[in-house]
Design a protein around this motif. Structure first.
Motif, PDB file in Angstrom:
ATOM      1  N   MET A   1      -1.284  -4.448  -7.035  1.00 33.00           N
ATOM      2  CA  MET A   1      -0.045  -4.959  -6.504  1.00 33.00           C
ATOM      3  C   MET A   1      -0.074  -6.468  -6.659  1.00 33.00           C
ATOM      4  SD  MET A   1       1.536  -4.484  -2.706  1.00 33.00           S
ATOM      5  CE  MET A   1       1.045  -2.810  -2.738  1.00 33.00           C
ATOM      6  N   LEU A  17       1.419  -4.751   2.795  1.00 40.40           N
ATOM      7  CA  LEU A  17       2.167  -3.955   1.822  1.00 40.40           C
ATOM      8  C   LEU A  17       3.600  -4.441   1.782  1.00 40.40           C
ATOM      9  CD1 LEU A  17       1.069  -0.252   2.481  1.00 40.40           C
ATOM     10  CD2 LEU A  17       0.288  -1.798   0.695  1.00 40.40           C
ATOM     11  N   LEU A  21       6.235  -0.167  -3.905  1.00 39.90           N
ATOM     12  CA  LEU A  21       4.916   0.432  -4.054  1.00 39.90           C
ATOM     13  C   LEU A  21       5.066   1.658  -4.935  1.00 39.90           C
ATOM     14  CD1 LEU A  21       1.973   0.093  -3.034  1.00 39.90           C
ATOM     15  CD2 LEU A  21       2.505   1.813  -1.325  1.00 39.90           C
ATOM     16  N   ALA A  25       1.130   0.326  -8.850  1.00 42.43           N
ATOM     17  CA  ALA A  25       0.844  -0.701  -7.850  1.00 42.43           C
ATOM     18  C   ALA A  25      -0.099  -0.168  -6.778  1.00 42.43           C
ATOM     19  CB  ALA A  25       2.143  -1.199  -7.221  1.00 42.43           C
ATOM     20  N   ALA A  26       0.096   1.081  -6.368  1.00 37.39           N
ATOM     21  CA  ALA A  26      -0.771   1.682  -5.349  1.00 37.39           C
ATOM     22  C   ALA A  26      -2.198   1.823  -5.862  1.00 37.39           C
ATOM     23  CB  ALA A  26      -0.223   3.034  -4.917  1.00 37.39           C
ATOM     24  N   VAL A  59       3.813   6.518   0.362  1.00 39.71           N
ATOM     25  CA  VAL A  59       3.213   5.390   1.078  1.00 39.71           C
ATOM     26  C   VAL A  59       2.278   5.903   2.167  1.00 39.71           C
ATOM     27  CG1 VAL A  59       3.683   3.387   2.541  1.00 39.71           C
ATOM     28  CG2 VAL A  59       5.118   3.819   0.551  1.00 39.71           C
ATOM     29  N   THR A  62      -0.858   7.035   0.540  1.00 38.05           N
ATOM     30  CA  THR A  62      -1.627   5.866   0.098  1.00 38.05           C
ATOM     31  C   THR A  62      -2.392   5.249   1.265  1.00 38.05           C
ATOM     32  OG1 THR A  62      -0.063   5.402  -1.694  1.00 38.05           O
ATOM     33  CG2 THR A  62      -1.469   3.591  -0.982  1.00 38.05           C
TER      34      THR A  62
END
Length: 131
Positions: A1, A17, A21, A25-26, A59, A62
């Motif tokens: 990211m 964060l 995302l 990027a994660a 998310v 993640t």
């Protein structure tokens, strides 16, 4: 990211964060954070999500994976700053955040990780007269 700093405060890493995302990027963020945990011998990680306006299953997954991975590396993860609307969405969607410890804000998150804010004495506040 790209553009998200990972700061070190003693043995704690602090990061955040953003809304954007995606899968790449994660993965990049997870790899960089786990590498930093090992390199810096971090025992704690604070992830500030106060800028997240929405959360989805990706998310949430993640965050759970980060907490699990960090735990395997000996670091405790605290997610701080969840907005009320995000918390409501998590519950309404039935999303699980297994293994993710939360705090109301970054200061409480740092306290949970063992950091204490030490008030600074103001000049003249030691009880001595300043006249």
């Amino acid at each position: 990211m790209a553009g998200v700093p990972i700061l070190r405060l003693g043995d704690v890493l602090i990061t955040g964060l953003l809304n954007e995302l995606d899968d790449k990027a994660a993965i990049d963020f997870t790899e960089e954070l786990t590498e930093r945990i090992v390199a810096d011998r971090a025992t704690g990680v604070l992830i500030d999500i106060s800028r997240l306006e929405i959360i989805d299953s990706f998310v949430a997954r993640t965050l759970m994976e980060l907490a699990t991975t960090a735990g395997l590396l000996g670091a405790r993860v605290v997610v701080a700053g969840m907005r009320p609307a995000v918390a409501i969405t998590v519950v309404e969607l039935g999303l699980r955040l297994d293994g993710v410890e939360t705090a109301l804000n970054a200061e409480q998150g740092l306290t949970a990780l063992g950091w204490q804010r030490v008030p600074q004495l103001r000049k003249g506040a030691s009880g001595a007269s300043t006249r």
